[in-house]
Design a protein around this motif. Structure first.
Motif, PDB file in Angstrom:
ATOM      1  N   ALA A   1      12.319  85.583 125.213  1.00 36.95           N
ATOM      2  CA  ALA A   1      13.612  86.262 125.071  1.00 36.95           C
ATOM      3  C   ALA A   1      13.465  87.738 124.747  1.00 36.95           C
ATOM      4  O   ALA A   1      14.376  88.527 125.024  1.00 36.95           O
ATOM      5  N   VAL A   2      12.345  88.131 124.161  1.00 36.98           N
ATOM      6  CA  VAL A   2      12.196  89.517 123.696  1.00 36.98           C
ATOM      7  C   VAL A   2      12.304  90.529 124.839  1.00 36.98           C
ATOM      8  O   VAL A   2      13.116  91.466 124.766  1.00 36.98           O
ATOM      9  N   PRO A   3      11.523  90.413 125.928  1.00 38.74           N
ATOM     10  CA  PRO A   3      11.672  91.398 127.012  1.00 38.74           C
ATOM     11  C   PRO A   3      13.025  91.309 127.706  1.00 38.74           C
ATOM     12  O   PRO A   3      13.581  92.336 128.116  1.00 38.74           O
TER      13      PRO A   3
ATOM     14  N   SER B   1      25.106  66.450 125.577  1.00 37.58           N
ATOM     15  CA  SER B   1      23.923  67.104 126.147  1.00 37.58           C
ATOM     16  C   SER B   1      23.594  68.335 125.309  1.00 37.58           C
ATOM     17  O   SER B   1      24.491  69.009 124.802  1.00 37.58           O
ATOM     18  N   ILE B   2      22.310  68.602 125.152  1.00 42.17           N
ATOM     19  CA  ILE B   2      21.851  69.779 124.418  1.00 42.17           C
ATOM     20  C   ILE B   2      20.751  70.437 125.240  1.00 42.17           C
ATOM     21  O   ILE B   2      19.810  69.771 125.673  1.00 42.17           O
ATOM     22  N   ARG B   3      20.894  71.728 125.469  1.00 42.57           N
ATOM     23  CA  ARG B   3      19.824  72.448 126.158  1.00 42.57           C
ATOM     24  C   ARG B   3      19.614  73.811 125.516  1.00 42.57           C
ATOM     25  O   ARG B   3      20.547  74.422 124.982  1.00 42.57           O
ATOM     26  N   ARG B   4      18.385  74.250 125.565  1.00 41.30           N
ATOM     27  CA  ARG B   4      18.053  75.567 125.042  1.00 41.30           C
ATOM     28  C   ARG B   4      18.604  76.651 125.963  1.00 41.30           C
ATOM     29  O   ARG B   4      18.640  76.492 127.182  1.00 41.30           O
ATOM     30  N   LEU B   5      19.013  77.740 125.356  1.00 42.27           N
ATOM     31  CA  LEU B   5      19.379  78.939 126.089  1.00 42.27           C
ATOM     32  C   LEU B   5      18.403  80.046 125.689  1.00 42.27           C
ATOM     33  O   LEU B   5      17.720  79.949 124.677  1.00 42.27           O
ATOM     34  N   LEU B   6      18.381  81.098 126.489  1.00 42.57           N
ATOM     35  CA  LEU B   6      17.326  82.075 126.319  1.00 42.57           C
ATOM     36  C   LEU B   6      17.408  82.852 125.008  1.00 42.57           C
ATOM     37  O   LEU B   6      16.402  83.008 124.322  1.00 42.57           O
ATOM     38  N   PHE B   7      18.580  83.340 124.661  1.00 39.51           N
ATOM     39  CA  PHE B   7      18.673  84.279 123.556  1.00 39.51           C
ATOM     40  C   PHE B   7      18.873  83.584 122.212  1.00 39.51           C
ATOM     41  O   PHE B   7      19.902  83.726 121.559  1.00 39.51           O
TER      42      PHE B   7
END
Length: 208
Positions: A138-140, A191-197
């Motif tokens: 997520a950093v870049p 449902s659970i999913r990761r997001l980028l930030f």
């Protein structure tokens, strides 16, 4: 350069709103940006936040909207409210569930109308290698987004921006694995999913 991680996901959250949604509730609304976007869809919106200052700012920022397109802002702690059972077609909780016991989702679940949808844009602490890998990725992307927004804003005419109130900040303490376990019990079928930030998206649909 402004880049709000919660605002970035507004469109994703709005796509979860069911058709013919009768009413919506925004929990931990802050200064009301997402609640106003919900209201522009043409549904009545209740928006609550425990910060009196944030609610005052939300009302001020919504002052120019037509009455039927303005959320009903209320200074309140949702954990102390008695929500109408089966009332809301859509309930949102943006980066605020970690400010309260996770079990609060049971009350939100019960407030959903048949076919209603609960969405949680949540935060979680890094505990595993996978958590840290997502954070590193997520950093870049975060830096690129900030630069893009800064470049875009340089070509826009200056506009007044009075939204100066910040929501209270609390670091999340519940790891994603524990969130998944608790949600499986309290919100079966979600449902659970990761997001980028540094976020996750939980979606629960009331099939009753």
């Amino acid at each position: 350069m402004p880049f709000d991680h919660n605002d970035h996901y507004h469109r994703l959250l709005l796509r979860q709103v069911p058709r013919n949604c009768g009413a919506a509730l925004d929990v931990g609304c802050g200064t009301g940006r997402f609640a106003r976007r919900l209201a522009r869809l043409g549904m009545p919106v209740d928006a609550v936040d425990p910060s009196e200052e944030a609610i005052a700012e939300a009302r001020a920022l919504s002052g120019g909207a037509a009455e039927d397109r303005s959320p009903r802002f209320r200074h309140a702690d949702v954990t102390e409210l008695v929500l109408l059972r089966g009332h809301y077609g859509f309930i949102s909780c943006l980066a605020s569930i970690h400010h309260m016991p996770f079990a609060t989702v049971a009350a939100l679940r019960d407030a959903l109308a048949p076919g209603g949808v609960l969405v949680i844009l949540g935060c979680y602490p890094e505990r595993t290698r996978l958590d840290w890998a997502w954070s590193l990725a997520a950093v870049p992307a975060n830096a690129a987004a900030r630069l893009a927004i800064g470049a875009r804003d340089r070509f826009r005419p200056a506009a007044s921006h009075r939204e100066g109130v910040s929501a209270p900040v609390r670091q999340p303490a519940m790891p994603l694995a524990e969130i998944r376990r608790e949600a499986a019990t309290l919100l079966p079928g979600c449902s659970i999913r990761r997001l980028l930030f540094w976020r996750y998206l939980l979606v629960f649909r009331n099939s009753a």
